[in-house]
Scaffold this active site. Structure first.
Site, mmCIF file in Angstrom:
data_model
loop_
_atom_site.group_PDB
_atom_site.id
_atom_site.type_symbol
_atom_site.label_atom_id
_atom_site.label_comp_id
_atom_site.label_asym_id
_atom_site.label_seq_id
_atom_site.Cartn_x
_atom_site.Cartn_y
_atom_site.Cartn_z
ATOM 1 N N ASP A 105 7.770 -59.438 68.643
ATOM 2 C CA ASP A 105 9.016 -58.654 69.347
ATOM 3 C C ASP A 105 10.178 -59.703 68.889
ATOM 4 O OD1 ASP A 105 8.263 -60.822 71.215
ATOM 5 O OD2 ASP A 105 9.422 -60.166 72.614
ATOM 6 N N ASP A 118 7.145 -63.544 65.952
ATOM 7 C CA ASP A 118 5.965 -62.778 66.492
ATOM 8 C C ASP A 118 6.303 -61.215 66.878
ATOM 9 O OD1 ASP A 118 8.028 -63.091 68.313
ATOM 10 O OD2 ASP A 118 6.424 -63.457 70.079
ATOM 11 N N ASP A 163 11.250 -63.062 69.502
ATOM 12 C CA ASP A 163 11.572 -64.044 70.266
ATOM 13 C C ASP A 163 11.214 -65.221 70.040
ATOM 14 O OD1 ASP A 163 9.266 -63.669 71.563
ATOM 15 O OD2 ASP A 163 10.250 -63.518 73.702
ATOM 16 N N SER A 204 4.921 -58.936 73.080
ATOM 17 C CA SER A 204 5.152 -60.106 72.460
ATOM 18 C C SER A 204 4.121 -60.358 71.424
ATOM 19 C CB SER A 204 5.501 -61.385 73.403
ATOM 20 O OG SER A 204 5.926 -62.320 72.688
#
EC number: 5.4.2.10
Length: 445
Positions: A243, A241, A245, A102
């Site tokens: 990833d 960010d 999400d 992440s």
């Protein structure tokens, strides 16, 4: 949650090369997951990743483990976490696996799983995988081994899904948007979504090299985005960010718009359109200003523990459809099954386009209380600083001084050896002094 050895609040995460993020462990994890998932009948698993260089190594290890257990892997290549959740549903795969840490630096990585419904795996499935990890690895008969293939149109499928969450009668024509993709998984998705909906797009953080993910860019560091929005005279900026999400936005003046403000805008627009079911879920970290602003609109508000899985649990418990963390995880169950930065941004853009209002003006109905967050690193295994008498005493003093016009929250990070000290109140100087006083007490133990 039960006490588990490997799975944390957001899957399994750590520094690459150190246990448990090693090739041998991840291979065995793939095998253990395959053994558990094969019990449910399906034989295919979607595997996506962000842009970290270690993703190549880890997806190969996962593939080998899954194949040994008799499951086939479908690779998406670099793809946002919510895209993997979506593709898992549409392919009716038994599970989706995301290789990502992440918002963490490139040298960290992690593995998290989605169920066939595109939600986080239930605790009991994670526990079953942990139980298999304690066993010796074995291999199915050669004729039953899994295969591997690529989903060649994965990006296009997800782009169309995202666009489908934006009203057909509206467009982004006339809007100039700066997009920061954090050199992460949205780099080939988000700019295309916005362009196809009519926006003029300026991209930053969209040249991943395997090492620069989240480096001085993206939702965790919007300073570059703030500068570019002002320099480009853009209408707004959007930062994701690594990833995809999380989303943080920036208005035309360069002001940061966080997850609390995004939740406020989406909730208010839902109320205006008669589409809001129930209330909105935030977390213990959500700004008091959000609670006050929603109350003024007559929108119920509930706080969950920090972590998107707990926000989702509280939403399901209440039967509500929207929730968010101030860090930018926004969950919109009418649109998708998990936190999705692109989809959340599109709902804010819907409010902008429908009301002919700027992002700055949409935020004006909510006044943020000064909130100071100090992270204090501690040594794992050295005892719990939060249980120390000195820390408790200082915290109690601060709480008494703030009274009902402020809050103190101390908690451990679910992903790193950090104590997060948050103090909130009406006076910024006082709040800052209180936060550092507590942080100093934590450091001293």
């Amino acid at each position: 949650m039960s006490n588990r050895k490997y799975f944390g609040t957001d899957g399994i995460r750590g520094r690459v090369g150190d246990a448990p993020i090693t090739p041998d462990f991840v291979l065995k994890l793939g095998w253990a997951a395959g053994k558990v998932l094969a019990r449910h009948g399906s034989r295919k698993v979607i595997i996506g990743k962000d842009t970290r260089i270690s993703g190549y190594m880890l997806e190969s290890a996962l593939e080998a483990g899954l194949a040994a257990a008799g499951l086939s892997a479908l690779f998406t290549g670099p793809m946002p976490t919510p895209a993997v959740a979506y593709l898992t549903r549409t392919f009716r795969a038994e599970a989706g696996i995301v290789i990502s840490a992440s918002h963490n630096p490139f040298y960290d990585n992690g593995i998290k799983f989605f169920s066939i419904e595109g939600t986080k795996l239930p605790d009991e499935v994670e526990e079953a995988i942990e139980a298999e990890l304690e066993k010796e690895i074995s291999c199915v008969d050669s004729a039953e081994l899994g295969k591997a293939s690529r989903i060649v149109d994965a990006a296009g499928r997800y782009i169309e899904f995202c666009k489908g969450t934006f009203p057909n009668e509206l467009s982004l024509n006339g809007l100039k948007i700066v997009v920061d993709c954090a050199n992460g998984a949205t780099y080939h998705i988000a700019p295309n979504v916005l362009r196809e909906l009519g926006a003029r797009v300026v991209t930053i953080g969209s040249e991943p090299d395997g090492l620069n993910i989240n480096e001085k860019c993206g939702a965790t560091d919007v300073r570059l985005l703030q500068e570019r929005v002002v320099a480009e005279k853009a209408d707004l900026g959007i930062a994701f960010d690594g990833d995809g999400d999380r989303v943080i936005m920036v208005d035309h003046e360069g002001n940061k718009v966080d997850g609390d403000q995004i939740l406020y805008i989406i909730a208010r627009e839902g109320l205006r359109q008669g589409q809001l079911r129930g209330g909105a879920v935030g977390t213990l970290m959500s700004n008091m200003g959000l609670e006050v602003a929603l109350k003024q609109l007559g929108i119920p508000f509930a706080r969950a523990k920090v972590g998107d899985r707990y926000v989702l649990e509280k939403m399901q418990e209440k039967g509500w459809r929207i929730g968010a963390e101030n860090s930018g995880h926004v969950i919109l169950l009418d649109k998708t099954t998990t936190g999705d930065g692109i989809v959340a941004a599109l709902q804010v853009l819907t409010a902008i386009a429908r009301n002919h209002m700027s992002l700055h003006d949409l935020c004006s109905g909510m006044k943020l209380f000064p909130q100071i967050l100090v992270n204090v690193r501690f040594t794992p295994g050295s005892g719990d600083p939060l249980e120390h008498d000195t820390v408790k005493a200082v915290t109690e003093e601060v709480e008494q001084a703030l009274g009902k016009r402020g809050r103190v929250l101390l908690r451990k990070s679910g992903t790193e050896p950090l104590i997060r000290v948050m103090v909130e109140g009406e006076n910024e100087a006082q709040v800052t002094e209180f936060a550092h006083r507590i942080a100093d007490a934590v450091k001293a133990v």
